[in-house]
Motif scaffolding. Structure first.
Motif, mmCIF file in Angstrom:
data_model
loop_
_atom_site.group_PDB
_atom_site.id
_atom_site.type_symbol
_atom_site.label_atom_id
_atom_site.label_comp_id
_atom_site.label_asym_id
_atom_site.label_seq_id
_atom_site.Cartn_x
_atom_site.Cartn_y
_atom_site.Cartn_z
ATOM 1 N N SER A 162 18.239 -1.938 -56.001
ATOM 2 C CA SER A 162 16.983 -2.657 -55.851
ATOM 3 C C SER A 162 15.953 -2.102 -56.824
ATOM 4 O O SER A 162 15.719 -0.891 -56.875
ATOM 5 C CB SER A 162 16.459 -2.528 -54.421
ATOM 6 N N THR A 163 15.323 -3.008 -57.587
ATOM 7 C CA THR A 163 14.304 -2.586 -58.548
ATOM 8 C C THR A 163 12.900 -2.948 -58.067
ATOM 9 O O THR A 163 11.955 -2.902 -58.840
ATOM 10 C CB THR A 163 14.573 -3.234 -59.921
ATOM 11 N N GLN A 164 12.789 -3.330 -56.805
ATOM 12 C CA GLN A 164 11.478 -3.592 -56.234
ATOM 13 C C GLN A 164 11.133 -2.485 -55.249
ATOM 14 O O GLN A 164 11.886 -1.531 -55.091
ATOM 15 C CB GLN A 164 11.457 -4.956 -55.547
ATOM 16 N N LYS A 165 9.996 -2.589 -54.595
ATOM 17 C CA LYS A 165 9.555 -1.514 -53.702
ATOM 18 C C LYS A 165 9.686 -1.890 -52.233
ATOM 19 O O LYS A 165 9.642 -1.028 -51.375
ATOM 20 C CB LYS A 165 8.116 -1.128 -54.041
ATOM 21 N N LEU A 166 9.828 -3.137 -51.923
ATOM 22 C CA LEU A 166 10.060 -3.635 -50.574
ATOM 23 C C LEU A 166 11.231 -4.608 -50.644
ATOM 24 O O LEU A 166 11.322 -5.387 -51.595
ATOM 25 C CB LEU A 166 8.819 -4.379 -50.046
ATOM 26 N N HIS A 167 12.155 -4.613 -49.737
ATOM 27 C CA HIS A 167 12.233 -3.825 -48.518
ATOM 28 C C HIS A 167 12.960 -2.507 -48.777
ATOM 29 O O HIS A 167 12.914 -1.590 -47.942
ATOM 30 C CB HIS A 167 12.934 -4.730 -47.488
ATOM 31 N N ALA A 168 13.646 -2.414 -49.903
ATOM 32 C CA ALA A 168 14.401 -1.214 -50.263
ATOM 33 C C ALA A 168 14.221 -0.957 -51.754
ATOM 34 O O ALA A 168 13.838 -1.841 -52.512
ATOM 35 C CB ALA A 168 15.878 -1.394 -49.932
ATOM 36 N N ARG A 169 14.534 0.280 -52.164
ATOM 37 C CA ARG A 169 14.445 0.632 -53.589
ATOM 38 C C ARG A 169 15.587 1.556 -53.951
ATOM 39 O O ARG A 169 15.915 2.465 -53.186
ATOM 40 C CB ARG A 169 13.106 1.302 -53.894
ATOM 41 N N GLY A 170 16.198 1.316 -55.111
ATOM 42 C CA GLY A 170 17.332 2.119 -55.533
ATOM 43 C C GLY A 170 18.635 1.579 -54.969
ATOM 44 O O GLY A 170 18.719 0.419 -54.562
ATOM 45 N N PRO A 171 19.695 2.411 -54.953
ATOM 46 C CA PRO A 171 20.990 1.949 -54.431
ATOM 47 C C PRO A 171 20.860 1.480 -52.984
ATOM 48 O O PRO A 171 20.317 2.176 -52.131
ATOM 49 C CB PRO A 171 21.870 3.210 -54.529
ATOM 50 N N MET A 172 21.375 0.278 -52.729
ATOM 51 C CA MET A 172 21.267 -0.323 -51.402
ATOM 52 C C MET A 172 22.596 -0.198 -50.672
ATOM 53 O O MET A 172 23.536 -0.940 -50.932
ATOM 54 C CB MET A 172 20.864 -1.787 -51.505
ATOM 55 N N GLY A 173 22.657 0.773 -49.772
ATOM 56 C CA GLY A 173 23.837 0.960 -48.954
ATOM 57 C C GLY A 173 23.677 0.302 -47.600
ATOM 58 O O GLY A 173 22.868 -0.611 -47.414
ATOM 59 N N VAL A 174 24.435 0.782 -46.644
ATOM 60 C CA VAL A 174 24.445 0.174 -45.313
ATOM 61 C C VAL A 174 23.063 0.210 -44.664
ATOM 62 O O VAL A 174 22.595 -0.791 -44.110
ATOM 63 C CB VAL A 174 25.484 0.890 -44.419
ATOM 64 N N ASN A 175 22.387 1.350 -44.698
ATOM 65 C CA ASN A 175 21.090 1.465 -44.031
ATOM 66 C C ASN A 175 20.060 0.493 -44.577
ATOM 67 O O ASN A 175 19.167 0.033 -43.851
ATOM 68 C CB ASN A 175 20.557 2.893 -44.141
ATOM 69 N N GLN A 176 20.160 0.182 -45.871
ATOM 70 C CA GLN A 176 19.190 -0.719 -46.490
ATOM 71 C C GLN A 176 19.447 -2.186 -46.127
ATOM 72 O O GLN A 176 18.646 -3.059 -46.460
ATOM 73 C CB GLN A 176 19.195 -0.551 -48.008
ATOM 74 N N LEU A 177 20.561 -2.468 -45.463
ATOM 75 C CA LEU A 177 20.867 -3.834 -45.026
ATOM 76 C C LEU A 177 20.535 -4.012 -43.547
ATOM 77 O O LEU A 177 21.099 -4.864 -42.864
ATOM 78 C CB LEU A 177 22.344 -4.152 -45.288
ATOM 79 N N THR A 178 19.621 -3.210 -43.058
ATOM 80 C CA THR A 178 19.168 -3.311 -41.679
ATOM 81 C C THR A 178 17.661 -3.474 -41.640
ATOM 82 O O THR A 178 16.960 -3.225 -42.627
ATOM 83 C CB THR A 178 19.541 -2.053 -40.865
ATOM 84 N N SER A 179 17.181 -3.897 -40.473
ATOM 85 C CA SER A 179 15.761 -3.910 -40.183
ATOM 86 C C SER A 179 15.561 -2.996 -38.976
ATOM 87 O O SER A 179 16.471 -2.259 -38.591
ATOM 88 C CB SER A 179 15.287 -5.334 -39.887
ATOM 89 N N THR A 180 14.393 -3.034 -38.397
ATOM 90 C CA THR A 180 14.147 -2.255 -37.179
ATOM 91 C C THR A 180 13.410 -3.121 -36.163
ATOM 92 O O THR A 180 12.805 -4.140 -36.518
ATOM 93 C CB THR A 180 13.295 -0.997 -37.457
ATOM 94 N N LYS A 181 13.513 -2.718 -34.930
ATOM 95 C CA LYS A 181 12.669 -3.330 -33.904
ATOM 96 C C LYS A 181 12.257 -2.263 -32.904
ATOM 97 O O LYS A 181 12.916 -1.214 -32.790
ATOM 98 C CB LYS A 181 13.373 -4.495 -33.213
ATOM 99 N N PHE A 182 11.180 -2.537 -32.193
ATOM 100 C CA PHE A 182 10.655 -1.609 -31.198
ATOM 101 C C PHE A 182 11.181 -1.986 -29.815
ATOM 102 O O PHE A 182 11.109 -3.153 -29.406
ATOM 103 C CB PHE A 182 9.125 -1.626 -31.188
ATOM 104 N N LEU A 183 11.722 -1.013 -29.124
ATOM 105 C CA LEU A 183 12.143 -1.186 -27.740
ATOM 106 C C LEU A 183 11.160 -0.435 -26.868
ATOM 107 O O LEU A 183 10.963 0.774 -27.020
ATOM 108 C CB LEU A 183 13.563 -0.640 -27.538
ATOM 109 N N VAL A 184 10.525 -1.155 -25.947
ATOM 110 C CA VAL A 184 9.464 -0.582 -25.136
ATOM 111 C C VAL A 184 9.846 -0.667 -23.658
ATOM 112 O O VAL A 184 10.160 -1.743 -23.148
ATOM 113 C CB VAL A 184 8.134 -1.329 -25.357
#
Length: 416
Positions: free
Chosen positions: A386-408
């Motif tokens: 990835s050559t941009q700054k959002l959502h990921a930057r640099g080599p995009m592995g498994v973690n970079q193909l995820t998002s997050t959510k809040f569990l409350v």
């Protein structure tokens, strides 16, 4: 199937993948790896058809190299899938958590992105790499490769789809678009409601087309106008080794260097050594007037303005002699695509300045740009750089193909 039908099927598949356990996903990846190896004869035959067509169309040698499969490359594709299977499952990982004074328990966890679309060019290995990474991260994927690799991609996708289905996962978690016309590429850019993100993997033309025309979120990858700057204090032999590797080890990939900048105070000594190494490898040199004066007008053709901005993906290199580190930084800021840049220097202060000032995904001191790779960085396989700054930057592995959510978690709390 139409693109919309594929999108509908991918949505259903992604909902099943999102709740699949790590063991089941890993079993599917290992089964897919086995299928690739067992299907090697079919893959090689399909690839032979693609290569023959590419040769008839006079595809550039560097691009033909990307297209070609052999036993080693198929084994590497399978091994890459097994390496992804061996990684820790990112889904459900707790990124952070806290307990609030009012008793609420908050956790932020990794979740899949959903359905990922990938548009790529003539690299059959991308079919396997992309499918593996998306599956591991719990995402369904719709792949759209170039026409040059359609036979190879089709066999590869069919082998993987059959394998994952046998392990109990939906075969439509991996889909390949058979239509390689421009309309299918444009259609994927408009798949709002079906694609959660679109990733173009290829040359600058493809990436810019997707960025400018897509209605779905896009992660930019791949465009690599990479630079190596040889500072006035550089070790010349080290510089020659780094430049040689960065340009000639595999010139068709995005982390290969395209422009060499050399400080004027070392140019007279360094350029003949570096130039000789490159000419031995049959690299075409395109230089500024000072470069041509040092290396000879018979060995270096005049560089044009366009050369400084070109990602050649070939045995071609632009060379410029600069007055200072500051001029090198200015040149890189103007022409870089934000991928990978390197300084060769023995001056610690200049190294620090270079790393602080250069705004790229990977910034090196005394090392080849060819290391910008998920495997080399210890991240496993990658979907791209990835050559941009959002959502990921640099080599995009498994973690970079995820998002997050809040569990409350609460116990009847209401906001005042």
């Amino acid at each position: 199937m139409t693109l919309i039908e594929m999108g509908q099927a991918a949505k259903v598949a992604s909902s099943q993948l999102a709740v699949a356990g790590a063991a089941q996903k890993d079993a599917a990846l290992r089964a897919a790896a086995d299928a690739l190896e067992q299907g090697e004869p079919m893959l090689l035959e399909a690839n032979r058809k693609d290569v023959q067509a590419a040769e008839a169309a006079r595809m550039r040698p560097a691009m033909l190299d990307r297209l070609t499969l052999d036993h080693t490359r198929i084994s590497n594709m399978a091994d890459g899938m097994r390496q992804v299977a061996a990684q820790e499952d990112p889904i459900g990982q707790v990124i952070e958590g806290r307990n609030l004074p009012n008793g609420l328990e908050i956790r932020r966890v990794r979740v899949p992105l959903g359905v990922i679309g990938i548009i790529f060019e003539a690299r059959p290995n991308v079919t396997a790499d992309a499918a593996a990474l998306c599956l591991k991260a719990g995402n369904a994927v719709i792949l759209r490769g170039g026409k040059e690799a359609i036979h190879s991609n089709t066999v590869c996708a069919d082998l993987m789809r059959g394998a994952v289905e046998k392990t109990g996962l939906p075969r439509d978690c991996i889909q390949l678009v058979q239509d390689t016309s421009r309309s299918s590429s444009t259609g994927m850019m408009q798949m709002t409601g079906y694609l959660d993100v679109l990733i173009p993997r290829g040359g600058r033309g493809l990436i810019q087309s997707v960025v400018q025309n897509a209605k779905v979120p896009v992660i930019q990858t791949g465009a690599g106008n990479c630079h190596v700057y040889v500072d006035d204090s550089a070790d010349i032999e080290m510089a020659a080794n780094i430049v040689d590797n960065a340009k000639t080890s595999r010139p068709s990939v995005c982390n290969a260097m395209e422009t060499l900048l050399v400080h004027q105070d070392i140019a007279e000594k360094a350029l003949p050594v570096i130039g000789a190494r490159l000419l031995e490898k049959h690299v075409e040199l395109r230089g500024c007037p000072r470069t041509r004066a040092i290396l000879g007008t018979d060995k270096v053709v005049p560089a044009t303005e366009a050369d400084w901005a070109t990602e050649y993906d070939d045995y071609i290199l632009a060379i410029k002699v600069v007055d200072s580190l500051e001029q090198a930084l200015t040149h890189i800021a103007k022409y870089s695509t934000g991928h990978s840049e390197c300084i060769v220097t023995r001056n610690y202060r200049n190294a620090r300045i270079f790393q602080q000032r250069v705004d790229s995904a990977a910034v090196y001191v005394n090392a080849s740009t060819r290391f910008t790779d998920g495997g080399e960085f210890g991240l496993g396989a990658e979907i791209g750089i990835s050559t941009q700054k959002l959502h990921a930057r640099g080599p995009m592995g498994v973690n970079q193909l995820t998002s997050t959510k809040f569990l409350v978690m609460g116990d009847g709390q209401v906001r005042a």
